[in-house]
Design an enzyme around this catalytic site. Structure first.
Site, PDB file in Angstrom:
ATOM      1  N   ASP A 170      -4.444  53.510 136.249  1.00 52.41           N
ATOM      2  CA  ASP A 170      -5.814  52.425 136.333  1.00 52.41           C
ATOM      3  C   ASP A 170      -6.770  53.293 136.569  1.00 52.41           C
ATOM      4  OD1 ASP A 170      -4.928  52.993 138.754  1.00 52.41           O
ATOM      5  OD2 ASP A 170      -5.469  50.963 139.788  1.00 52.41           O
ATOM      6  N   ASP A 188       1.548  55.554 137.784  1.00 55.72           N
ATOM      7  CA  ASP A 188       0.537  55.614 139.015  1.00 55.72           C
ATOM      8  C   ASP A 188       1.083  54.514 140.044  1.00 55.72           C
ATOM      9  OD1 ASP A 188      -1.789  56.150 140.505  1.00 55.72           O
ATOM     10  OD2 ASP A 188      -2.706  54.253 139.490  1.00 55.72           O
ATOM     11  N   ASP A 247      -6.397  58.937 137.050  1.00 56.04           N
ATOM     12  CA  ASP A 247      -5.433  58.959 136.078  1.00 56.04           C
ATOM     13  C   ASP A 247      -5.906  59.248 134.600  1.00 56.04           C
ATOM     14  OD1 ASP A 247      -3.459  57.893 137.933  1.00 56.04           O
ATOM     15  OD2 ASP A 247      -4.363  55.950 137.555  1.00 56.04           O
TER      16      ASP A 247
END
Lengths: 816, 56
Positions: free
Chosen positions: A707, A526, A711
């Site tokens: 995080d 990410d 996600d």
């Protein structure tokens, strides 16, 4: 005197003689040991990293509690101490009857108890300090701290105040968060106790049976031997009918799913061993194996118990990180005082709450007054702050950046958008396909081979020395090849790895996760908050030649007067560079701030203006002009974390192909990808949570690192998901492992640890198979008797045990 | 071997007693926290020390 003593030998080594040392040397905080900023270093006295630590140290000294420091030096520490927080709340809500009804429970003897997660608890000295609380807070009966889970249980009489105890916790530097025991935890605790009883009972029986068996090996015969064997049998019964029950259950469960797990050959061994021994006991001839069988049960139960505790330890800490979401909000009241602190649990739709700058928005609602910017990085992955004003809807999981907002609650808890994601994760939507672990894969063949061999042994024994002997050899074969070491191999190695990793701030949720981590072949990262800091900052600062100092001075003077995220980023950037010489900020006349446009003012007669440029492809840009002439251009955005480039490079070198999976716009994502050398076809921007989840599901062995709430779905549907520091509760729950340190650097460490522990597992499996081959061979030749079994089995278990503790050299280096 | 007729029941009784004690303790939750007691051990000498400090 002890107090003074403690002060000198405790934190003193950091402060004594500071004045004599060169100023470059780092000074550690006398309370928490963190590095002290240069301007806070004091020559003759202790230096502190922050006001909080100084205050705590003062309190400790004034109450004669400096024993804390000497204890900390002696006691060794689990974690590093952290700087102390400042007292910024009253905790009055803890004594609200409605809150008490939810959180407090009856402690017996006319007392109430409440459990708190005490943030920052790290060593024996903390235990000492917190458990001493009743001595200086009247009204507190007792405090007991569980260091492993950082949970303190506070008991007060019904008239007593939890708030007072909580304030004292806070003053001492441990921010308390009330926790409510869940039913699941209670069940877990009860199951732990039951399992421990099985372990202890089996251990005690094993010891006693061994004593009796030893007498028989030593030569006892006749009626004595019969007596000892019968006694062994009686003592073996609790093991058979109580201790070994979990194996029966597991084996039955596996068989019902038409699978073979490691429990199946274990139960086969136990059943055949017990039946054959009992038959021989009745007939008075032949061997009895009660000692080996109970030792087997005891060893296996112990290893499973240890594994369970290691896993729960890791899970416990993650679960308690739930304070990432604020549990307390400030609700507006009709009477004075205008705001009261109340627990999130008691908030009703329609209530008005206040959210201050840098606080997370706790609910979904509509802004009724105030104007601010929100950081939505954790919810959506967007890195640029978003402006909000009255009438606009805000969501839980965003962070308020610059000014106070008043919000009317529409939904809280599970009813929020964030809550919906959380519930989806909890109910297991998008859960990954289970993997069959290595041990169970082996045991499939194992059962087949062992049964086939037993048949062969019977046939060969019957042919060569009569069917009676053949049967004996076949039974001995099944007993001696019972895969004790095989069953120990995995849990031992893995609980060692999980335990060591959790001390390094890497929490692995289970054996499954470890095996997946070791076999991943690509990594999806990410962007916002993982590769980057997730905060708005200055990326590039280009000033016209010769006017650099002027630009810095003017930008600082103007932006210091604004609260806008852009302004704050610029001020942060300049003060980090040391731009304000001696803290002097130039005087500004006719200062003006136009919302969404910029700021302007006159400094020393020159009209300066900082204006936001039209949003381009590369993100936010600000132009500084002096008298209409552009003197500097400042690009702002989400900054790459320090060391991210190296970390990604090392991941690639270790065989994990990196890719970016972000919910942010193309511009910032492409910029980060270019900086990390990740090709465009491996870079996915503007990915919705659903898209992320779908993409990652298409990858057979992808490791997902993220995080945010956006996600979470991807973390849970990935082959293996890792949540990084600073993430949200929901992503922690969805992931298989959690890193308590920021950035992607620790991901490689985690993968290395997993790979190394799988090496240990494989080595253990190899050892145990060797022992089984030896045992099988001996049974074939008819050498196996109870003494042989009694020596071989503990020996194989011991080998596996030593191998697990020793680990590998790389692992010892990576996880000390 | 006659001594064994005394020793054996005695040994078994002792073993039984301790096992029962263990089960009782485990059931009461004495082994729930395996970490803190190890540290709490270090705090044994403290009460006297702080007592004198508090007066000062």
């Amino acid at each position: 005197m002890p107090a003074l003593d403690a002060r000198i030998q405790g934190p003193g080594f950091m402060s004594v003689g500071v004045s004599a040392l060169p100023p470059v040397l780092q000074v550690a905080c006398a309370h928490c040991g963190s590095r002290v900023a240069r301007e806070r270093v004091r020559a003759a006295r202790d230096s502190f990293c922050c006001e909080g630590c100084e205050a705590v140290s003062g309190i400790l000294r004034s109450r004669g509690l400096t024993g804390y420091y000497s204890l900390r030096e002696r006691g060794g520490s689990l974690r590093r101490p952290a700087p102390a927080p400042q007292l910024d709340r009253s905790y009055a809500y803890l004594d609200d009857p409605a809150f008490r009804k939810l959180y407090a429970s009856d402690a017996g003897e006319g007392a109430l108890q409440m459990a708190f997660f005490a943030e920052g608890v790290h060593c024996a000295a903390c235990v000492w300090l917190l458990e001493k609380l009743p001595e200086f807070v009247p009204g507190v009966r007792s405090v007991s701290l569980d260091l492993g889970s950082s949970t303190a249980v506070v008991r007060v009489p019904p008239s007593g105040s939890f708030a007072e105890a909580a304030r004292e916790f806070h003053r001492l530097g441990y921010r308390p968060h009330p926790v409510r025991g869940t039913e699941q935890e209670e069940l877990q605790a009860r199951e732990n106790r039951r399992m421990l009883i099985r372990v202890g009972l089996s251990g005690a029986c094993t010891g006693n049976i061994m004593l009796l068996a030893f007498a028989v090996y030593g030569g006892a015969d006749g009626s004595w031997a019969r007596l000892f064997n019968w006694l062994s049998f009686v003592i073996f019964l609790p093991v058979l009918f109580h201790g070994a029950v979990p194996f029966y259950q597991e084996a039955w469960r596996a068989l019902r799913r038409r699978q073979i797990s490691i429990d199946v050959p274990i139960v086969l061994g136990i059943a055949v061993g017990a039946a054959a021994s009992f038959a021989n006991l009745l007939s008075g001839s032949g061997h009895v194996y009660f000692d080996s069988l109970s030792a087997l049960v005891f060893l296996l139960l112990s290893s499973r118990y240890v594994m369970r505790r290691a896993q729960q330890g890791a899970l416990h800490s993650t679960k308690l990180l739930h304070f990432l979401a604020p549990s307390v909000v400030r609700r507006k009241r009709v009477q004075a005082p205008p705001y009261e602190e109340i627990s999130m649990d008691l908030l009703q739709p329609g209530d008005l709450i206040e959210v201050r700058p840098s606080e997370p928005v706790p609910i979904d609602g509509i802004v009724t007054s105030g104007r601010s910017h929100l950081n939505r990085a954790l919810l959506t992955g967007e890195s640029d702050p978003v402006a909000v004003g009255a009438g606009e809807t805000v969501f839980a999981g965003t962070v308020n950046l610059d000014s106070v907002l008043e919000i009317r609650v529409q939904a809280s808890g599970y009813a929020t958008r964030l809550g919906a994601i959380l519930r989806a994760i909890e109910t297991g939507q998008g859960r990954k396909a289970p993997i069959v672990n290595l041990t169970d894969r082996i045991s499939r063949y194992f059962v087949a081979v062992a049964v086939a061999l037993a048949g062969a042994v019977f046939a060969w024994g019957a042919w060569s020395s009569g069917w009676q002997e053949g049967l004996n050899r076949a039974l001995a074969m099944v007993i001696v090849t019972c895969p004790c070491a095989l069953a120990l191999a995995t849990p031992l190695a893995m609980s060692v790895a999980i335990g060591r990793a959790s001390r390094q701030g890497m929490l692995i949720k289970g054996a499954d996760a470890l095996e997946r981590l070791a076999s991943a072949d690509s990594v999806y990262l990410d962007k916002t908050g993982t590769l980057t800091s997730g905060e708005f900052g200055v990326l590039e600062w280009s000033a016209a030649a010769g006017r650099e100092r002027e630009a810095e001075r003017a930008a600082l003077a103007l932006e210091a007067r604004s609260n806008h995220p852009v302004a704050r980023a610029i001020v942060r950037h300049l003060s980090a560079k040391g731009a304000p010489e001696a803290g002097a900020i130039a005087e500004v006349h006719d200062f003006q701030e136009r919302l969404g446009r910029g700021v302007s003012g006159r400094i020393g007669g020159v009209a300066y203006e900082l204006r936001q440029a039209e949003p381009g492809a590369s993100g936010t840009e600000v132009v500084l002009s002096a008298g209409g002439e552009t003197i500097a251009r400042i690009a702002l955005g989400d900054q790459l974390r320090e060391g991210a480039r190296e970390a990604v490079e090392r991941l690639r070198a270790s065989g994990l192909e990196p890719a970016i999976l972000s919910g942010d716009a193309e511009g910032p994502v492409a910029r980060v990808a270019a900086a990390l050398g990740i090709p465009a076809d491996k870079t996915h921007a503007r990915a919705t949570p659903e898209r992320k989840s779908e993409l990652i599901r298409g990858e057979a062995r992808a490791l997902m690192v993220g995080d945010g709430a956006n996600d979470a779905a991807a973390l849970s549907s990935a082959y293996v998901g890792v949540a990084v520091h600073g993430g949200m509760e929901v992503s922690l729950r969805a992931a298989d492992a959690y890193l308590a340190r920021p950035g992607v650097g620790p991901v490689l460490e985690l993968v290395t640890a997993a790979r190394e522990s799988m090496k240990v597992v494989r080595r253990n499996l190899a050892f145990s198979l060797v022992y089984n081959v030896i045992g099988g061979g001996a049974a074939l030749l008819g050498w196996v008797d109870p003494l042989f079994a009694a020596v071989l089995m503990p020996l194989s278990a011991l080998t596996v045990f030593v191998s697990s503790i020793a680990g590998t050299r790389t692992m010892r280096r990576a996880l000390r | 071997m006659s001594v064994i007729t005394v020793m054996l029941p005695l040994a078994l009784l002792l073993g039984f007693g301790f096992t029962a004690a263990f089960i009782w303790m485990a059931a009461k939750g004495q082994y729930d926290d395996l970490e803190t007691p190890a540290y709490r051990l270090l705090l044994e000498e403290e009460p006297a020390e702080t007592g004198s400090q508090r007066k000062a």
